[in-house]
Design an enzyme around this catalytic site. Structure first.
Site, PDB file in Angstrom:
ATOM      1  N   ALA A   1       0.778  -1.411   0.129  1.00 30.39           N
ATOM      2  CA  ALA A   1       0.084   0.025   0.079  1.00 30.39           C
ATOM      3  C   ALA A   1       0.777   1.161   0.013  1.00 30.39           C
ATOM      4  CB  ALA A   1      -1.134  -0.121   1.073  1.00 30.39           C
ATOM      5  N   HIS A   2       0.126   2.367  -0.044  1.00 34.63           N
ATOM      6  CA  HIS A   2       1.010   3.733  -0.209  1.00 34.63           C
ATOM      7  C   HIS A   2       1.660   3.977   0.923  1.00 34.63           C
ATOM      8  CE1 HIS A   2      -2.822   5.951   1.424  1.00 34.63           C
ATOM      9  NE2 HIS A   2      -2.565   5.053   2.161  1.00 34.63           N
ATOM     10  N   ASN A   3       2.924   4.586   0.684  1.00 40.15           N
ATOM     11  CA  ASN A   3       4.129   5.037   1.636  1.00 40.15           C
ATOM     12  C   ASN A   3       4.528   3.850   2.520  1.00 40.15           C
ATOM     13  OD1 ASN A   3       1.818   7.519   1.567  1.00 40.15           O
ATOM     14  ND2 ASN A   3       3.992   8.080   1.284  1.00 40.15           N
TER      15      ASN A   3
END
Length: 342
Positions: free
Chosen positions: A241-243
């Site tokens: 997922a993001h980051n």
């Protein structure tokens, strides 16, 4: 494919005991019936197969050298599994098809894209404005390389890989079919019973020597970039997922999911279908068993497991019902302990 044992040892090292002129036509398992195969023994529990294998040669450690020599030719090396890995790499270089360098006529390459020497761009691939594809890279059929994205030297994108705008992939990486790098992360703000999209303004940065399995997804960051460091290996159907930040040489098996902003240390491993919740930290050298849910940060190296063992359904339901009573049982025990002390 035909190669002699003498040629293999000249290429890969090791000590050959046997006829260097013996011809090898394939790499096979230790229980192979193929008389022209080369096999390996690294796990002691398969040692008994030495007496029954039909392989022409077996790669072994010094500990079983005498036993293995009694049945035929051997290559002796300190780490048979590593030798096997390097043998497969060498073999692949001989047999894996490689198209001629050049851009297929059906590919669409923006005039501002920079294409290095010896690059392969397959049929119906798209390379957008400002993208950079470095020397020796392979862009498979129907791949998409977005605007200002970068593909490192000798990296191979299998057919139908998507690399989103501004995303970077390092050198000598392998991205298998269906990989998507740089899709939007899952970010929405609640607004009076509806969801308001949070635009994902970061990118994805992938280091060197990374391999991503088929249909694995790495989402772009919301503000900062999602980062995968050098040497990371992700299996098929992994969701990052993001980051998220994954440290060097971590490895994750199929169907692992890592939620947003988690930070995974170096040399960590996660078994198949393991899950890591968002904003958590795993220290270096943390190993997570298959099916385990990591719901809090793990700051000490080691092996962690949390999968409830399977059982016949009726028995499992009884055990699950007991688990629901553990809190009450704990309180009863504490009460009894206080009574005993008093």
């Amino acid at each position: 494919m035909h190669v002699t044992l003498g040629q293999l040892v000249a290429e890969l090292g090791g000590t050959l005991i046997g006829d260097p002129g013996t011809v090898i036509q394939q790499i096979g398992p230790l229980d192979s019936d193929a008389s022209h195969a080369i096999a390996f023994l690294s796990n002691p529990k398969y040692r008994a197969q030495l007496t029954t294998t039909k392989a022409a040669c077996v790669i072994v450690s010094p500990a079983v050298q005498d036993e293995a020599t009694a049945r035929g030719a051997v290559i002796v090396t300190d780490d048979p599994y590593l030798y096997f890995a390097r043998l497969t790499q060498w073999w692949s270089q001989q047999v894996r098809p490689r198209p001629a360098a050049g851009i297929h006529p059906s590919a669409v390459v923006d005039p501002t894209a920079v294409i290095g020497p010896d690059v392969v761009v397959g049929p119906l691939a798209v390379i957008e404005a400002g993208a950079i594809v470095e020397a020796g890279a392979q862009i498979g059929a129907q791949c998409f390389v977005g605007a200002r994205a970068r593909v490192g030297e000798h990296t191979r994108l299998a057919p139908q890989v998507t690399l989103g705008f501004d995303c970077v992939v390092g050198a000598r990486c392998i991205l298998h079919s269906g990989v998507v790098i740089g899709a939007d992360g899952f970010g929405f703000a609640p607004n009076q019973g509806r969801w308001e999209k949070i635009e994902q303004l970061g990118a994805v940065r992938i280091g060197d020597d990374v391999e991503l399995g088929a249909n694995t997804c790495v989402d772009r960051g919301a503000l900062d970039d999602t980062v995968i460091e050098n040497g990371v290996k992700l299996d098929n159907l992994v969701q990052i997922a993001h980051n998220v930040h994954i440290g060097e040489h971590a490895a994750m098996a199929g169907c692992v999911g890592v939620a947003g902003s988690a930070r995974i240390g170096k040399h960590c491993t996660v078994g198949g279908a393991g899950m890591i919740l968002g904003h958590l930290t795993l220290a270096d050298n943390v190993h997570v068993s298959s099916g385990t849910l990591i719901s809090r940060s793990v700051l000490k190296p080691g092996l962690y497991s949390g999968a409830f063992p399977f059982d016949e359904n009726a028995s499992w339901e009884k055990n699950a019902a007991t688990l629901r009573q553990l809190h009450a049982l704990r309180d009863r025990i504490r009460t009894l302990e206080k009574q005993v002390k008093s």
